[in-house]
Design a protein around this motif. Structure first.
Motif, PDB file in Angstrom:
ATOM      1  N   HIS A 124       9.888 -30.256   6.621  1.00  0.00           N
ATOM      2  CA  HIS A 124      10.434 -31.755   7.079  1.00  0.00           C
ATOM      3  C   HIS A 124      11.368 -31.615   7.846  1.00  0.00           C
TER       4      HIS A 124
ATOM      5  N   HIS B 115      13.585 -33.107  11.385  1.00  0.00           N
ATOM      6  CA  HIS B 115      13.352 -34.077  12.495  1.00  0.00           C
ATOM      7  C   HIS B 115      14.055 -33.516  13.821  1.00  0.00           C
TER       8      HIS B 115
ATOM      9  N   PHE C  73       9.318 -40.168  12.980  1.00  0.00           N
ATOM     10  CA  PHE C  73      10.705 -40.714  12.231  1.00  0.00           C
ATOM     11  C   PHE C  73      11.154 -41.851  13.093  1.00  0.00           C
TER      12      PHE C  73
ATOM     13  N   GLU D 129       5.497 -39.012   8.950  1.00  0.00           N
ATOM     14  CA  GLU D 129       5.574 -39.509   7.532  1.00  0.00           C
ATOM     15  C   GLU D 129       5.384 -40.985   7.361  1.00  0.00           C
TER      16      GLU D 129
ATOM     17  N   HIS E 116      10.273 -36.447  -0.710  1.00  0.00           N
ATOM     18  CA  HIS E 116      11.488 -37.280  -1.188  1.00  0.00           C
ATOM     19  C   HIS E 116      11.184 -37.233  -2.607  1.00  0.00           C
TER      20      HIS E 116
HETATM   21 ZN   LIG Z   1      12.128 -37.629   7.178  1.00  0.00          ZN
END
Ligand SMILES: [Zn+2]
Lengths: 104, 285
Positions: free
Chosen positions: B7, B9, B34, B106, B170
């Motif tokens: 993960h 960006h 994102f 995501e 997360h």
């Molecule tokens: Zn993210």
């Protein structure tokens, strides 16, 4: 839920040897933040829902053993289960405002 | 030590960041669609963004020997806008055949509104129709517990996608049990300030075991650390953990999860015992 776990190879004493200083610093930082708020002497700060949750978290921290992190996470969390009807703001603020929900 | 950042960006990061990641052993990363930090003016902006994710970033990554993969969606921060969601969802299928697209992500919830839940469901429809693996964002801070439960309930009610093909990201101490206990993969994102530290990530791995857990930097345009994964590895060593567990979490687990997409071409030989190293990244096109 029971799953396999990966035991930490360090003994308690080794953990203290390795991590005491940095956690001592964190504890002092936390105390300094509370002292700073006291010096500000702002009644609004005492009533702030974020600080009410924070102080509740401190009570869990100083309480008996158990999964403290998980319990403190729950102190800050929104306990409701229904989605909101509309978007209020883009970002979360770190603690749930119980007064806003009209409950609890 | 080789690692995969599941993960990151990179569209928000510099070339120097790519270089730091390459220098610290990153062989591949996945870059989920994102929020830009502001709401995009129209759905057409997403054509540019999906072009960046599928054409531009793979070339930047390849220059330092990193293989770049991506996930497409309308991110949860803009998902309350149903008109935008419908328009962006219409665009996604034409990008799903691109060489570095692994799945839908995501997706998830941000402030947990009814519209966000509807957009989340629309993305599940898309993933199920195109047999995609899924990367899910859970809300941060006080919204995480409620949001994670709602996401898990929605996925279970839907039932079309095998939980083993979904990574719920997360995860924190109060949500990781819900995620793993229902058969999903759990992601732990390492942030320098506001969220999970490497120390707490390792605590969770010690408590729940090293299976079906991945860690990542979740680096973006905010305070974040592109080399959070090797820092996690360093902390595992400090904690006295064996190298085989470090390798499992930062390299083998991401390969096991991501290889469910036929596009993911790292470490296919990992399990056949011949010890081949990961394939090198493609040359820039
Ligand atoms: Zn993210």
């Amino acid at each position: 839920m029971e799953r396999d776990f990966l035991a930490c190879p360090l003994t308690g004493t080794r953990l203290i040897d390795e991590y005491f200083i940095e956690n001592r610093t964190r504890l002092l930082d936390l105390a300094a933040f509370l002292d700073r708020l006291d010096r500000a002497a702002d009644p609004a700060a005492d009533a702030d829902f974020r600080m009410q949750a924070f102080r509740e978290g401190l009570r869990v921290l100083c309480g008996s053993s158990g999964p403290r992190v998980e319990r403190i996470q729950r102190v800050f969390s929104d306990p409701t289960t229904e989605p909101a009807d509309g978007l209020d703001q883009k970002s979360a603020c770190g603690a749930y405002d119980h007064s806003k929900a009209g409950g609890a | 030590m080789e690692y995969i950042d599941l993960h990151a960006h990179m569209a928000s990061r510099t070339t120097d960041d790519y270089e730091q990641m390459a220098l610290t052993g990153c062989v591949a990363l996945t870059d989920p669609a994102f929020w830009a930090g502001f709401d995009r003016a129209s759905a057409d902006s997403f054509d540019d963004y999906f072009h960046q994710l599928t054409e531009v970033e793979p070339k930047r990554a390849a220059r330092v020997g990193i293989r770049h993969y991506t996930w497409l969606c309308l991110n949860p921060k803009e998902a309350d806008n149903r008109a935008l969601a419908r328009a962006v969802l219409e665009k996604i299928p034409k990008y799903l055949d691109r060489a570095n697209v692994l799945g839908i992500g995501e997706i998830g919830l941000n402030r947990i509104t009814r519209n966000e839940v509807a957009t989340f469901q629309d993305h599940l429809d898309l993933a199920a129709a195109h047999r995609q693996i899924v990367l899910i964002h859970t809300p941060h801070l006080e919204d995480k517990y409620k949001g994670t439960r709602l996401i898990v309930e929605t996925l279970q009610r839907d039932g079309r996608i095998d939980p083993g093909r979904i990574l719920i990201d997360h995860a924190e101490e109060h949500t990781i049990g819900i995620i793993l206990g229902n058969g999903f993969w759990a992601g732990i994102t390492l942030y320098p300030q506001t969220k999970v530290s490497p120390q707490r990530a390792i605590d969770m791995i010690e408590r729940f075991g090293p299976d079906r857990i991945c860690v990542s930097s979740a680096c973006d345009w905010g305070p974040s650390l592109p080399i959070a994964v090797p820092r996690f590895a360093l902390e595992m060593r400090r904690r006295g953990h064996d190298e085989k567990w470090i390798r499992k979490i930062i390299y083998e687990n991401p390969i096991t999860f991501l290889s469910q997409s036929p596009r993911f071409l790292i470490g296919q030989k990992m399990n056949d015992g011949n010890g081949r190293k990961a394939q090198s990244a493609p040359s820039g096109r």
